[in-house]
Every structure is written in structure tokens, then in C-alpha cells.
Design a protein around this motif. Structure first.
Motif, mmCIF file in Angstrom:
data_model
loop_
_atom_site.group_PDB
_atom_site.id
_atom_site.type_symbol
_atom_site.label_atom_id
_atom_site.label_comp_id
_atom_site.label_asym_id
_atom_site.label_seq_id
_atom_site.Cartn_x
_atom_site.Cartn_y
_atom_site.Cartn_z
ATOM 1 N N TYR A 49 -0.937 -6.262 4.665
ATOM 2 C CA TYR A 49 -1.441 -4.814 4.545
ATOM 3 C C TYR A 49 -0.180 -3.854 5.238
ATOM 4 N N ARG A 53 2.935 -1.592 3.325
ATOM 5 C CA ARG A 53 2.712 -0.135 3.305
ATOM 6 C C ARG A 53 4.004 0.461 4.341
ATOM 7 N N ALA A 56 6.947 0.545 2.002
ATOM 8 C CA ALA A 56 6.595 1.132 0.437
ATOM 9 C C ALA A 56 7.611 2.173 0.068
ATOM 10 N N ASN A 57 7.890 2.883 0.900
ATOM 11 C CA ASN A 57 8.939 3.939 0.657
ATOM 12 C C ASN A 57 10.269 3.986 1.254
ATOM 13 N N ASN A 303 4.138 -0.295 -3.918
ATOM 14 C CA ASN A 303 2.900 0.580 -3.500
ATOM 15 C C ASN A 303 2.052 -0.187 -2.382
ATOM 16 N N GLY A 304 2.579 -1.165 -1.819
ATOM 17 C CA GLY A 304 1.982 -1.806 -0.606
ATOM 18 C C GLY A 304 1.134 -2.798 -0.969
ATOM 19 N N LYS A 305 0.900 -3.269 -2.317
ATOM 20 C CA LYS A 305 0.058 -4.348 -2.743
ATOM 21 C C LYS A 305 0.981 -5.665 -2.691
#
Length: 314
Positions: A49, A53, A56-57, A303-305
Motif C-alpha cells: 500500500y 502510493r 506512484a507519481n 496507480n499504487g496497485k
């Protein structure tokens, strides 16, 4: 009801502390199961998690030099663990059959206690495998098998060395596991060293075979207990747990073998994408630190998945 639950947990904690072998009580991360459980819970949270996240960017970090140093250190550490296991019993006094737990304070028993704890502690160092994946945005490599194996091993070993740090026949799987890790981290170090070492990685497929052999050896060795007329091993529960562990992970790694090398779901593919000069490239990318990543099968998750449902890699 809540008060009763708290009282029960407190009594269990006190019982565990009272049962902790005095020879290992003062070692780091051995004072309470709360410490190591908290670390492993934070590891799982970061892996599935918080880490994805956070990245992610962000651009993936280039950590090749760090991974080369890390893998080399892990090769040396595991080689030392193997040597210490051999010298503290397996190459000296053990019969490789019904070897009992040594509760004494003899030099050999204390040496076994030290290396058992060092093996346990090395499992926390190995959590960096996953940290490297997260920071390099290789989320497709963090599978259920990867996270489960890296979190379950140190958690289960705390209970083992709390009660049986000089574990006799129950320590064989640690000897085998450390031996396999010498080979594995050598492979991962070469992978991280760059394309010029790719020609030395022809034995990629054999890595899974080595893993499977590990679990077969562990299961065969521990199964002797069930066929001996008499073996007064002090903690027979560990015998059953070790056998189940070997069998369970044999099934998981066998599934990876079938998916990768029989069904071909993870075999290398050729990348024919054009370069700037109009030529095509044909190469295979091999990932370090536990996973092999083939060109054409890459999935970069931004996308953090995280992929947790399917065993893909060792």
C-alpha cells in the motif's frame, strides 16, 4: 469482555517471555514478539500500500550500485551462516537423523544459538529485496508468494529460536535455506551488474529447480522422524510445522515452474521495438533481487496497485 481479552493477551505474553530460552533473551528483537510483529506488519503495509502510493507519481530510482553491494553482502552473510551451522553441529557432532535440541551452555551449543539468531536476523535484512522493488517501481514482481515468504519466515523463526535456539534436527532447513541463498544472491548480484554479465546468467531456469530441491531435501530429512522407532526430540510440534512448511512451499514454487517453463507464461520474449536510428533491439532484461523480468512482459504499475493474486516469480 475487552478486559478479559486484554488479560488473556497479557498472560500469553508473560508465558512466552517466561519460556524464552535464557541463552537468546538478550539478542536484538528477541525480548518480545511485539517488536518483530510490528516490523513485519509495517513491511507488509509498505509493500502492498504505502510504498506503491509513494512512488506512484515519482520516477523509479536507479539503484544498481546499491543492489550490487547489497547482494554481495548477502552472499557473504549467508556463506558465514552456512559455515557456522556446519561447525556448530552439522559437520561435527550431528548424525543427520534424530539430532536433539541441546539445552546446555557448551561452546558448541552457544555457537548454534548465535547462528540460529543470525539466520533469524538475516530475514529482516532480506526485507530490503522488496524495498528495492518498490523504489524501482517493479510492482509486478511483488507477488503474494514474495510478500508471504518474506514476512512469514522471520515471524515463524522468532517462535522457533525463542523455544529451541539450538534446535538439533529442526535447524536443518535453515542450513539448506542459507546455502540456497548463497547461490541466489550471487545470481541477483550478477543480474544487477549490467548487460555485460548476461552471458553468465544462462542458469536462470535452474534457480527454480534449486528452490524446489531445497524443499524436497527439507521434507525428506524431517520425514525421518515419522519412521524412527524411537526419537525423543523435545519439540515434536516443530517437526510437524517444518514438514508442512516444506510441502507448502514446494507446491507454491512448483506452480511457478509450471507457469514459467511448461506453459511459458513468463518465458523471455524478443523486443522488436525500433530505436532512434531505425534498427531493432533484441534483448532480455533480467531483474535482480529475487525476480526475473523479461522484455515484452513488463507491467509498470503507477496507480499504487499491486499484483497479489498470482504466483509469478521466485
Amino acid at each position: 469482555m475487552l478486559r478479559d481479552a486484554i488479560t488473556s493477551v497479557s498472560k500469553l505474553h508473560g508465558y512466552l517471555i517466561s519460556r524464552t530460552d535464557a541463552r537468546v533473551k538478550d539478542y536484538p528483537l528477541m525480548q518480545s514478539p511485539v517488536q518483530m510483529t510490528s516490523i513485519l506488519a509495517a513491511y507488509v503495509l509498505f509493500s502492498v500500500y504505502a510504498g506503491p502510493r509513494m512512488m506512484a507519481n515519482r520516477k523509479p530510482f536507479a539503484l544498481n550500485r546499491a543492489m550490487i553491494v547489497y547482494n554481495l553482502c548477502m552472499v557473504l552473510l549467508n556463506a558465514f551462516i552456512v559455515y557456522e551451522f556446519l561447525m556448530s553441529g552439522w559437520a561435527t557432532t550431528f548424525t543427520w537423523r534424530c539430532d536433539l535440541i541441546d539445552p546446555s551452555t557448551s561452546p558448541e551449543a552457544l555457537r548454534m544459538v548465535r547462528v540460529a539468531w543470525l539466520f533469524y536476523f538475516s530475514k529482516f535484512i532480506e526485507l530490503l529485496d522488496t524495498v528495492f522493488f518498490v523504489l524501482r517501481k517493479k510492482q509486478s514482481q511483488i507477488t503474494f508468494l514474495h510478500v508471504f515468504h518474506h514476512s512469514f519466515m522471520p515471524w515463524s523463526w522468532w517462535w522457533g529460536i525463542t523455544l529451541t535456539p539450538a534446535g538439533g534436527m529442526g535447524s536443518f532447513h535453515a542450513l539448506v535455506n542459507a546455502s540456497v541463498h548463497v547461490i541466489m544472491y550471487t545470481y541477483y548480484g550478477l543480474s544487477a551488474a549490467g548487460p555485460r554479465f548476461q552471458k553468465y546468467l544462462w542458469w536462470k531456469k535452474h534457480m527454480t529447480a534449486i528452490q524446489l530441491t531445497q524443499f524436497v531435501l527439507i521434507s525428506i530429512h524431517i520425514s525421518q522422524y515419522y519412521f524412527m522407532e524411537h526419537c525423543s526430540y523435545q519439540m515434536p510440534m516443530w517437526i510437524h510445522l517444518i514438514w508442512m512448511y516444506g510441502f507448502f512451499f514446494f507446491l507454491l514454487f512448483s506452480n511457478f515452474w509450471v507457469q514459467a517453463y511448461i506453459k511459458g507464461n513468463r518465458l523471455p520474449t524478443v523486443d522488436h521495438s525500433p530505436k532512434q536510428n531505425g534498427s531493432t533491439s533484441e534483448h532480455i532484461t533480467v531483474m535482480a533481487n529475487g525476480k526475473h523480468h523479461e522484455n515484452g512482459n513488463a507491467h509498470h504499475y503507477t496507480n499504487g496497485k499491486i499484483v497479489m493474486g498470482k504466483v509469478k516469480e521466485i
